[in-house]
Design a protein around this motif. Structure first.
Motif, PDB file in Angstrom:
ATOM      1  N   PHE A  52     134.642 153.317  66.214  1.00 32.68           N
ATOM      2  CA  PHE A  52     134.853 154.750  66.405  1.00 32.68           C
ATOM      3  C   PHE A  52     135.115 154.974  67.890  1.00 32.68           C
ATOM      4  N   VAL A  53     136.295 155.523  68.211  1.00 33.95           N
ATOM      5  CA  VAL A  53     136.689 155.777  69.597  1.00 33.95           C
ATOM      6  C   VAL A  53     136.623 157.288  69.826  1.00 33.95           C
ATOM      7  N   THR A  58     138.530 161.985  81.703  1.00 30.63           N
ATOM      8  CA  THR A  58     138.214 161.596  80.323  1.00 30.63           C
ATOM      9  C   THR A  58     137.245 160.417  80.306  1.00 30.63           C
ATOM     10  N   GLU A  59     136.217 160.537  79.483  1.00 29.83           N
ATOM     11  CA  GLU A  59     135.309 159.417  79.238  1.00 29.83           C
ATOM     12  C   GLU A  59     135.537 158.956  77.800  1.00 29.83           C
ATOM     13  N   VAL A  60     135.622 157.653  77.604  1.00 33.16           N
ATOM     14  CA  VAL A  60     135.891 157.102  76.276  1.00 33.16           C
ATOM     15  C   VAL A  60     134.695 156.269  75.828  1.00 33.16           C
ATOM     16  N   LEU A  61     134.196 156.590  74.625  1.00 34.60           N
ATOM     17  CA  LEU A  61     133.110 155.823  74.027  1.00 34.60           C
ATOM     18  C   LEU A  61     133.665 154.977  72.887  1.00 34.60           C
ATOM     19  N   PHE A  62     133.280 153.725  72.837  1.00 40.20           N
ATOM     20  CA  PHE A  62     133.593 152.833  71.721  1.00 40.20           C
ATOM     21  C   PHE A  62     132.279 152.586  70.990  1.00 40.20           C
ATOM     22  N   LEU A  63     132.234 152.940  69.704  1.00 45.46           N
ATOM     23  CA  LEU A  63     130.979 152.876  68.959  1.00 45.46           C
ATOM     24  C   LEU A  63     131.134 152.127  67.639  1.00 45.46           C
ATOM     25  N   SER A  64     130.045 151.511  67.196  1.00 47.52           N
ATOM     26  CA  SER A  64     130.018 150.925  65.852  1.00 47.52           C
ATOM     27  C   SER A  64     128.907 151.608  65.066  1.00 47.52           C
ATOM     28  N   ARG A 111     125.907 152.670  67.477  1.00 45.43           N
ATOM     29  CA  ARG A 111     125.596 151.772  68.584  1.00 45.43           C
ATOM     30  C   ARG A 111     126.739 151.841  69.580  1.00 45.43           C
ATOM     31  N   LEU A 112     126.422 152.112  70.835  1.00 43.25           N
ATOM     32  CA  LEU A 112     127.439 152.203  71.884  1.00 43.25           C
ATOM     33  C   LEU A 112     127.857 150.793  72.294  1.00 43.25           C
ATOM     34  N   ILE A 113     129.150 150.497  72.121  1.00 43.51           N
ATOM     35  CA  ILE A 113     129.682 149.172  72.470  1.00 43.51           C
ATOM     36  C   ILE A 113     130.187 149.167  73.909  1.00 43.51           C
ATOM     37  N   ARG A 114     130.916 150.220  74.261  1.00 43.65           N
ATOM     38  CA  ARG A 114     131.517 150.297  75.589  1.00 43.65           C
ATOM     39  C   ARG A 114     131.697 151.758  75.972  1.00 43.65           C
TER      40      ARG A 114
END
Length: 197
Positions: free
Chosen positions: A148-149, A175-181, A165-168
């Motif tokens: 999930f971006v 802009t801030e980008v979150l990569f999540l699982s 869970r925050l991956i990156r």
């Protein structure tokens, strides 16, 4: 704003005149660089789709399916024109994102989910970031090892995350980008999400 790479690389995209904050090309390039091979053959869900730039970028890079969810009629028109211009195919739903999440059949899974919601608060006073991260249906739309971006305002506090869970986490200017699982997809001893760990 243009498609950065792939079959439609270099094609300029139409952006609605109002109500949209397009993902800048350099941010888009960074997002897809991080995702790497996960895009090829993927099923994509693009929430708050705006001009459709993220889903179209994924299709251009080899994703097999994209569903665009966007409430604004002018933005839906832009997505239709951009798909025609790039000669790519996707499904568009003109619907509020949270209505979609409430009603969508979660037996259909996506490999990548993008969301670039408005920075301002919802009508009820909540922040879109918090409302998305606490929505219990959203994680169930993500397939195993899916990502999930989520784009958000830099510095905006995150809620306590019980579903993700925050991956990156990366900041690119405004802009801030979150990569999540999704935590429910995480099995003990499972292979980490490719390219992130």
């Amino acid at each position: 704003m243009r498609v950065v790479a792939g079959s439609a690389g270099g094609i300029l995209l139409q952006v609605p005149k109002r109500g949209v904050r397009p993902t800048m090309d350099r941010v888009k390039a960074a997002i897809f660089s991080s995702l790497g091979s996960k895009v090829m053959g993927a099923r994509i869900l693009d929430l708050f789709a705006g001009s459709g730039a993220l889903g179209i970028e994924a299709l251009s890079r080899g994703a097999t399916f994209a569903l665009f969810v966007e409430q604004d009629r002018q933005s839906v028109g832009a997505i239709e024109k951009n798909l025609a211009k790039t000669r790519l195919a996707g499904r568009i739903l003109q619907q509020d994102t949270f209505d979609f999440l409430h009603r969508f059949n979660s037996t259909q899974k996506f490999d990548l989910i993008f969301a670039d919601p408005p920075y301002e608060k919802t009508k009820s006073g909540e922040r879109f970031t918090e409302k998305l991260l606490t929505n219990e249906n959203l994680p169930h739309l993500l397939g195993p090892d899916g990502v999930f971006v989520l784009e958000k305002r830099p510095g905006e506090a995150l809620p306590e995350m019980k579903l993700w869970r925050l991956i990156r986490q990366k900041t690119y200017g405004a802009t801030e980008v979150l990569f999540l699982s999704a935590l429910h997809n995480r099995k003990s001893g499972s292979v980490p999400v490719s390219g992130f760990e």
